[in-house]
Scaffold this motif. Structure first.
Motif, mmCIF file in Angstrom:
data_model
loop_
_atom_site.group_PDB
_atom_site.id
_atom_site.type_symbol
_atom_site.label_atom_id
_atom_site.label_comp_id
_atom_site.label_asym_id
_atom_site.label_seq_id
_atom_site.Cartn_x
_atom_site.Cartn_y
_atom_site.Cartn_z
ATOM 1 N N THR A 38 0.829 -1.212 0.000
ATOM 2 C CA THR A 38 0.000 0.000 0.000
ATOM 3 C C THR A 38 0.856 1.252 0.000
ATOM 4 O OG1 THR A 38 -1.787 1.213 1.095
ATOM 5 C CG2 THR A 38 -0.229 0.117 2.536
ATOM 6 N N THR A 39 0.255 2.328 -0.533
ATOM 7 C CA THR A 39 0.961 3.622 -0.526
ATOM 8 C C THR A 39 0.526 4.469 0.668
ATOM 9 O OG1 THR A 39 -0.744 4.628 -1.930
ATOM 10 C CG2 THR A 39 1.159 3.664 -3.047
ATOM 11 N N ARG A 40 -0.415 3.970 1.494
ATOM 12 C CA ARG A 40 -0.801 4.793 2.647
ATOM 13 C C ARG A 40 0.263 4.686 3.739
ATOM 14 N NH1 ARG A 40 -2.127 2.158 7.129
ATOM 15 N NH2 ARG A 40 -3.754 0.557 7.212
ATOM 16 N N GLU A 41 0.245 5.687 4.650
ATOM 17 C CA GLU A 41 1.197 5.716 5.762
ATOM 18 C C GLU A 41 0.833 4.638 6.773
ATOM 19 O OE1 GLU A 41 3.844 7.901 6.349
ATOM 20 O OE2 GLU A 41 3.482 8.346 4.237
ATOM 21 N N PRO A 42 1.820 4.050 7.448
ATOM 22 C CA PRO A 42 1.487 3.088 8.500
ATOM 23 C C PRO A 42 0.756 3.754 9.660
ATOM 24 C CG PRO A 42 3.878 3.194 8.139
ATOM 25 C CD PRO A 42 3.254 4.219 7.251
ATOM 26 N N GLU A 56 6.318 3.628 -1.603
ATOM 27 C CA GLU A 56 6.012 4.889 -2.293
ATOM 28 C C GLU A 56 5.210 4.602 -3.557
ATOM 29 O OE1 GLU A 56 6.905 7.927 -1.309
ATOM 30 O OE2 GLU A 56 7.815 7.028 0.495
ATOM 31 N N LYS A 57 4.506 5.647 -4.018
ATOM 32 C CA LYS A 57 3.687 5.491 -5.229
ATOM 33 C C LYS A 57 4.537 5.061 -6.433
ATOM 34 C CE LYS A 57 0.111 7.197 -8.071
ATOM 35 N NZ LYS A 57 0.650 6.707 -9.302
ATOM 36 N N SER A 58 5.767 5.617 -6.537
ATOM 37 C CA SER A 58 6.619 5.273 -7.681
ATOM 38 C C SER A 58 6.973 3.776 -7.675
ATOM 39 C CB SER A 58 7.892 6.113 -7.671
ATOM 40 O OG SER A 58 8.548 5.955 -6.435
ATOM 41 N N GLU A 59 7.193 3.234 -6.477
ATOM 42 C CA GLU A 59 7.490 1.792 -6.369
ATOM 43 C C GLU A 59 6.258 0.972 -6.736
ATOM 44 O OE1 GLU A 59 9.615 0.263 -2.734
ATOM 45 O OE2 GLU A 59 9.400 2.361 -2.171
ATOM 46 N N PHE A 60 5.091 1.474 -6.281
ATOM 47 C CA PHE A 60 3.837 0.766 -6.569
ATOM 48 C C PHE A 60 3.629 0.696 -8.082
ATOM 49 C CE2 PHE A 60 -0.567 -0.389 -6.632
ATOM 50 C CZ PHE A 60 -0.842 -0.986 -5.416
ATOM 51 N N ASP A 61 3.839 1.843 -8.742
ATOM 52 C CA ASP A 61 3.668 1.897 -10.202
ATOM 53 C C ASP A 61 4.608 0.922 -10.907
ATOM 54 O OD1 ASP A 61 1.693 3.781 -9.988
ATOM 55 O OD2 ASP A 61 3.022 5.500 -10.276
ATOM 56 N N CYS A 76 -9.819 5.340 -0.881
ATOM 57 C CA CYS A 76 -9.660 6.599 -0.135
ATOM 58 C C CYS A 76 -8.338 7.303 -0.470
ATOM 59 C CB CYS A 76 -9.769 6.359 1.366
ATOM 60 S SG CYS A 76 -11.415 5.871 1.894
ATOM 61 N N GLY A 77 -8.001 7.320 -1.738
ATOM 62 C CA GLY A 77 -6.836 8.083 -2.181
ATOM 63 C C GLY A 77 -5.507 7.343 -2.131
ATOM 64 N N TYR A 78 -5.512 6.117 -1.654
ATOM 65 C CA TYR A 78 -4.262 5.346 -1.608
ATOM 66 C C TYR A 78 -4.401 4.082 -2.454
ATOM 67 C CZ TYR A 78 -3.361 8.366 2.347
ATOM 68 O OH TYR A 78 -3.182 9.465 3.138
ATOM 69 N N LEU A 79 -3.246 3.576 -2.880
ATOM 70 C CA LEU A 79 -3.257 2.357 -3.687
ATOM 71 C C LEU A 79 -2.982 1.141 -2.811
ATOM 72 C CD1 LEU A 79 -1.247 3.769 -6.701
ATOM 73 C CD2 LEU A 79 -3.589 2.869 -6.812
ATOM 74 N N TYR A 80 -3.671 0.062 -3.119
ATOM 75 C CA TYR A 80 -3.500 -1.200 -2.405
ATOM 76 C C TYR A 80 -3.402 -2.305 -3.456
ATOM 77 C CZ TYR A 80 -5.415 1.203 1.724
ATOM 78 O OH TYR A 80 -5.658 2.069 2.769
ATOM 79 N N GLY A 81 -2.462 -3.238 -3.276
ATOM 80 C CA GLY A 81 -2.345 -4.312 -4.254
ATOM 81 C C GLY A 81 -1.941 -5.631 -3.622
ATOM 82 N N THR A 82 -2.409 -6.717 -4.230
ATOM 83 C CA THR A 82 -2.095 -8.072 -3.747
ATOM 84 C C THR A 82 -1.035 -8.700 -4.632
ATOM 85 O OG1 THR A 82 -4.410 -8.339 -3.098
ATOM 86 C CG2 THR A 82 -3.094 -10.354 -3.281
#
Ligand code: 5GP
Length: 185
Positions: A38-42, A56-61, A76-82
């Motif tokens: 996830t890109t949200r803060e812990p 970070e978002k760049s890593e997620f991308d 809610c504005g953050y990315l989540y991925g499995t």
């Protein structure tokens, strides 16, 4: 999938008690749970690599481009991925593998893996849901209200799930799910 492992999708709005349910279920050594990116803060007490891998978002991308996710969604504005790889491992090791993911991600997984069992968790009513969201005190008022609105929208998706479980009492809800999954004590 081939082997005997099973994939279980568990969704439910914030405040449905999904996290507590998954914690109880994973006490069984035969059950594992996916760790999402996830890109949200812990939040306080959350550990990197345990509750989530925080990136970070760049890593997620980059992970999206590399095809590392079976699904991903914005919440809610953050990315989540499995990540896909641990699913393969769990299935090969004949484990029951839980994905606790939002409804958009769940639909993607249902599409790709029709054999997955899907369970939607609900709070008994709106009042209880809002109370549970407030009790967390980890989010501010605006975030709580946003999550409440999102929760109402998410409820609309419950019809796509194989099972719907109302979480009024945690132990009862866990028992009901264990029954669905035909798990003995
Ligand atoms: P939270 O920020 O409260 O931990 O999670 C917000 C929402 O994102 C929850 O509904 C949670 O189930 C969902 N979520 C967590 N991991 C993933 C994921 O990998 N993919 C998707 N699509 N949703 C996720």
């Amino acid at each position: 999938m081939g082997k005997n492992g099973r994939l279980v999708i568990i969704s439910g709005p914030s405040g449905s008690g999904k996290t507590s349910i998954c914690k109880k279920l994973t006490k069984n050594p035969e059950i594992r749970q996916s760790v999402s990116y996830t890109t949200r803060e812990p939040r306080e007490g959350e550990r990197n690599g345990i509750e989530y891998c925080f990136i970070e978002k760049s890593e997620f991308d980059k992970l999206i481009r590399e095809g590392k996710f079976i699904e991903y969604a914005e919440y809610c504005g953050y990315l989540y991925g499995t990540p896909v790889e641990p699913i393969r491992e769990a299935i090969d090791n004949e484990k029951l593998f839980i994905l606790a993911i939002d409804v958009k991600g769940a639909l993607q997984v249902m599409d790709k893996m029709s054999e997955a069992i899907s369970i939607f968790i609900m709070a008994p009513d709106d009042k209880t849901l809002k109370l549970r969201l407030k009790k967390r005190l980890t989010d501010d008022d605006a975030a709580i209200n946003e999550r409440f609105m999102v929760a109402k929208e998410e409820m609309e998706y419950s019809k796509y799930y194989d099972y719907c479980v109302i979480n009024d009492n945690l132990d009862d809800a866990v028992k009901e799910i264990e029954g669905i999954l035909e798990l003995s004590d």
